[in-house]
Structures are given as C-alpha cells and as structure tokens.
Design an enzyme around this catalytic site. Sequence first.
Site, PDB file in Angstrom:
ATOM      1  N   LYS A   1     -21.314-151.181-110.592  1.00 26.85           N
ATOM      2  CA  LYS A   1     -20.981-150.713-111.940  1.00 26.85           C
ATOM      3  C   LYS A   1     -21.576-151.630-113.006  1.00 26.85           C
ATOM      4  O   LYS A   1     -21.445-152.849-112.931  1.00 26.85           O
ATOM      5  CB  LYS A   1     -19.450-150.620-112.106  1.00 26.85           C
ATOM      6  CG  LYS A   1     -19.045-149.980-113.428  1.00 26.85           C
ATOM      7  CD  LYS A   1     -17.573-149.598-113.437  1.00 26.85           C
ATOM      8  CE  LYS A   1     -17.103-149.103-114.787  1.00 26.85           C
ATOM      9  NZ  LYS A   1     -17.760-147.873-115.244  1.00 26.85           N
TER      10      LYS A   1
ATOM     11  N   HIS B   1     -13.679-152.042-109.950  1.00 26.27           N
ATOM     12  CA  HIS B   1     -14.711-151.044-109.645  1.00 26.27           C
ATOM     13  C   HIS B   1     -15.706-151.646-108.658  1.00 26.27           C
ATOM     14  O   HIS B   1     -15.767-152.861-108.477  1.00 26.27           O
ATOM     15  CB  HIS B   1     -15.460-150.611-110.912  1.00 26.27           C
ATOM     16  CG  HIS B   1     -14.672-149.662-111.763  1.00 26.27           C
ATOM     17  ND1 HIS B   1     -13.802-150.096-112.728  1.00 26.27           N
ATOM     18  CD2 HIS B   1     -14.617-148.299-111.772  1.00 26.27           C
ATOM     19  CE1 HIS B   1     -13.239-149.046-113.313  1.00 26.27           C
ATOM     20  NE2 HIS B   1     -13.703-147.940-112.744  1.00 26.27           N
TER      21      HIS B   1
HETATM   22  P1  NAD Z   1     -25.126-144.105-110.848  1.00 27.81           P
HETATM   23  O1  NAD Z   1     -25.879-145.335-111.263  1.00 27.81           O
HETATM   24  O2  NAD Z   1     -24.854-143.888-109.409  1.00 27.81           O
HETATM   25  O3  NAD Z   1     -25.863-142.808-111.397  1.00 27.81           O
HETATM   26  C1  NAD Z   1     -26.414-142.695-112.664  1.00 27.81           C
HETATM   27  C2  NAD Z   1     -27.605-141.778-112.555  1.00 27.81           C
HETATM   28  O4  NAD Z   1     -28.075-141.478-113.867  1.00 27.81           O
HETATM   29  C3  NAD Z   1     -28.780-142.397-111.777  1.00 27.81           C
HETATM   30  O5  NAD Z   1     -29.243-141.475-110.811  1.00 27.81           O
HETATM   31  C4  NAD Z   1     -29.816-142.665-112.855  1.00 27.81           C
HETATM   32  O6  NAD Z   1     -31.130-142.510-112.370  1.00 27.81           O
HETATM   33  C5  NAD Z   1     -29.479-141.541-113.851  1.00 27.81           C
HETATM   34  N1  NAD Z   1     -29.975-141.837-115.199  1.00 27.81           N
HETATM   35  C6  NAD Z   1     -29.891-143.000-115.887  1.00 27.81           C
HETATM   36  N2  NAD Z   1     -30.522-142.878-117.066  1.00 27.81           N
HETATM   37  C7  NAD Z   1     -31.014-141.617-117.120  1.00 27.81           C
HETATM   38  C8  NAD Z   1     -31.767-140.885-118.074  1.00 27.81           C
HETATM   39  N3  NAD Z   1     -32.178-141.472-119.216  1.00 27.81           N
HETATM   40  N4  NAD Z   1     -32.060-139.576-117.808  1.00 27.81           N
HETATM   41  C9  NAD Z   1     -31.675-138.989-116.666  1.00 27.81           C
HETATM   42  N5  NAD Z   1     -30.969-139.648-115.702  1.00 27.81           N
HETATM   43  C10 NAD Z   1     -30.650-140.939-115.933  1.00 27.81           C
HETATM   44  O7  NAD Z   1     -23.777-144.153-111.681  1.00 27.81           O
HETATM   45  P2  NAD Z   1     -22.440-143.303-111.423  1.00 27.81           P
HETATM   46  O8  NAD Z   1     -21.498-144.112-110.623  1.00 27.81           O
HETATM   47  O9  NAD Z   1     -22.790-141.923-110.989  1.00 27.81           O
HETATM   48  O10 NAD Z   1     -21.859-143.259-112.912  1.00 27.81           O
HETATM   49  C11 NAD Z   1     -22.618-142.707-113.972  1.00 27.81           C
HETATM   50  C12 NAD Z   1     -21.893-142.958-115.290  1.00 27.81           C
HETATM   51  O11 NAD Z   1     -20.653-142.237-115.289  1.00 27.81           O
HETATM   52  C13 NAD Z   1     -21.530-144.434-115.524  1.00 27.81           C
HETATM   53  O12 NAD Z   1     -21.642-144.698-116.908  1.00 27.81           O
HETATM   54  C14 NAD Z   1     -20.071-144.501-115.089  1.00 27.81           C
HETATM   55  O13 NAD Z   1     -19.351-145.546-115.685  1.00 27.81           O
HETATM   56  C15 NAD Z   1     -19.585-143.145-115.550  1.00 27.81           C
HETATM   57  N6  NAD Z   1     -18.408-142.630-114.861  1.00 27.81           N
HETATM   58  C16 NAD Z   1     -17.554-141.915-115.632  1.00 27.81           C
HETATM   59  C17 NAD Z   1     -16.449-141.309-115.058  1.00 27.81           C
HETATM   60  C18 NAD Z   1     -15.560-140.460-115.910  1.00 27.81           C
HETATM   61  O14 NAD Z   1     -14.580-139.878-115.391  1.00 27.81           O
HETATM   62  N7  NAD Z   1     -15.857-140.325-117.206  1.00 27.81           N
HETATM   63  C19 NAD Z   1     -16.196-141.473-113.684  1.00 27.81           C
HETATM   64  C20 NAD Z   1     -17.091-142.222-112.927  1.00 27.81           C
HETATM   65  C21 NAD Z   1     -18.207-142.786-113.525  1.00 27.81           C
END
Ligand code: NAD
Length: 239
Positions: free
Chosen positions: A142, A138
């Site tokens: 991450k 990744h």
């Molecule tokens: P990222 O860091 O780019 O985005 C996360 C966002 O969430 C940020 O804008 C942050 O400010 C916000 N955030 C964090 N805590 C918060 C809160 N308490 N209230 C509101 N907003 C909050 O990360 P990303 O790459 O977009 O990934 C987000 C999550 O999704 C990670 O845990 C990642 O592993 C997961 N993910 C899951 C899948 C899936 O298919 N299930 C795919 C990709 C990523």
Amino acid sequence: MKKIGLLGGNGRMGKWVQQLLESEYSKKAELAIAPRSGESLAGLFECDAIIDFSSPLAALQFKREAMKRQMEFTPPIAVGSTGWGLGEEEELEELTGKTLLFVASNFSTGVYALAEILRQNAPLLKTLGYTPVILEGHHHHKKDAPSGTAITLQKIISPEAHQSVQTHPIRAGEIIGDHQVHFYGVADELQIGHRAQDRSIFARGAIDVALWLADLKAKDPSRTGRLTMADYFKTALGL
Ligand code: NAD
C-alpha cells in the site's frame, strides 16, 4: 445491461471488480473498457458509469479529459483511489460541474456502519474525557499512510482538528484492511473496529454504487454534483 468502465483494472481491486462483474453481476452489468496506464480514456465516455481503483493521478487524468471534451455531461464516476495530495481532491471536484462524482475512501458496508457509530458516539466519549487512537493495518504494497479510511475516521471523530487524532499505520504482510479505534480513559478502554476478510466487500460496494449512479443518470441525464456513502445508504437503501 449497464456498461461499466474501470480505471485500475489490472490491480488488486480491479481484478475483484472484474471477477464480480463476470459472476454475481453478469445479468446487470458488464465491463466495457479498462484502459491501462497511458492508454486512451476515450472508451470511458461511452459507459453508463465508471469505477476507479487506481491512483489519484488516473482519476485526475479522467477529469482533465472530461473537461476537454465537448460533452455537456459525462458518465458518473465512483472514485475509490486514496492517497490524495494537496489540492488534488479540490481539482477532482471540478467534475461536479459535468457529472455525478462519488468519492469514498472505503466502499464496504462495515466501514460505513463503523463511521456512523463513531459519528453518533465520539462526541459523548470526548465529553467523558476519552482519548481516541486509531490503529490501522494494510498490506506492505500500500502506497499511502495513514489510509484514506483512517483519515475519514479521524474527520468523523474530530471534525475541527482531525490531524490531532493519534493514528498508527502498520504496513506488513498481506493485511487487507484493518481499522481499530480505541478510546482510552484514565483506567479503562473502549474499542470498536472493522477487519476486512477479503477485497470483495470493497469491489461489491463500488459496483453497487456505480449501478446506482448509472440509474440516477439514466433518470436525469443533466444531474450533476457530489454524492457520498451516506447518500447511497440513505437514498438507495432507505436507511
Ligand atoms: P494496485 O496497485 O494493486 O492497483 C492499482 C492499479 O491502477 C495498477 O494496476 C496500476 O497500473 C493502475 N494505475 C495506476 N495509475 C494509473 C493510470 N494513470 N491509469 C490507469 N491505471 C493506472 O492497488 P489496489 O490495491 O488495487 O488499490 C487501488 C487504489 O484503491 C488504492 O488507492 C487503494 O488505496 C484504493 N482502495 C480503495 C478502497 C475503497 O474501498 N475505496 C479499497 C481498497 C483499495
């Protein structure tokens, strides 16, 4: 038109969800609210379904707010956040008393297919003496390692001792999501894996699931419980 609430709207995944809602899904769904960290979650309770791509903490904040509210049933939520700490998923599970909770470490069709292939074939490879090893890669931003998807694959390959499945995370560059499962024999190797080419596959999967959950809830507002990717593919797509 279904109203979608979004946790993590400003992140890499959240931006993809918004982009797809405004394009491919514009006739079916609209983004109603995307509260940022520290903002009120109240608007989420007016939505038909919620998508979470933020952090376990944000999903738990939603759960705590849902439990406080004098609402018998709350909107269904599709949780994609990964990196759950000890006891956190169990706490999230309390939501199943109030709504439909869907948690998936990976919303892509390809990883669902990979998981099913492993579910069917890992026992045979184990019996034949092959040793499974997961290599996952990744982007360097991450936060969690191994990835939620790698942990899901470990649990499928070895339900009784998933941590014994060797797993090697790479965190480098801008890799979107790469999971390769190798089965090593005495003098040979089998390999199967999945490589994401962009994040739309996860965002599209989460929107499809959220719309499905919203439909289930519209048909039976008192329906609660936990649903998985297997339920979605079997029920919604008849697989
Ligand atoms: P990222 O860091 O780019 O985005 C996360 C966002 O969430 C940020 O804008 C942050 O400010 C916000 N955030 C964090 N805590 C918060 C809160 N308490 N209230 C509101 N907003 C909050 O990360 P990303 O790459 O977009 O990934 C987000 C999550 O999704 C990670 O845990 C990642 O592993 C997961 N993910 C899951 C899948 C899936 O298919 N299930 C795919 C990709 C990523």
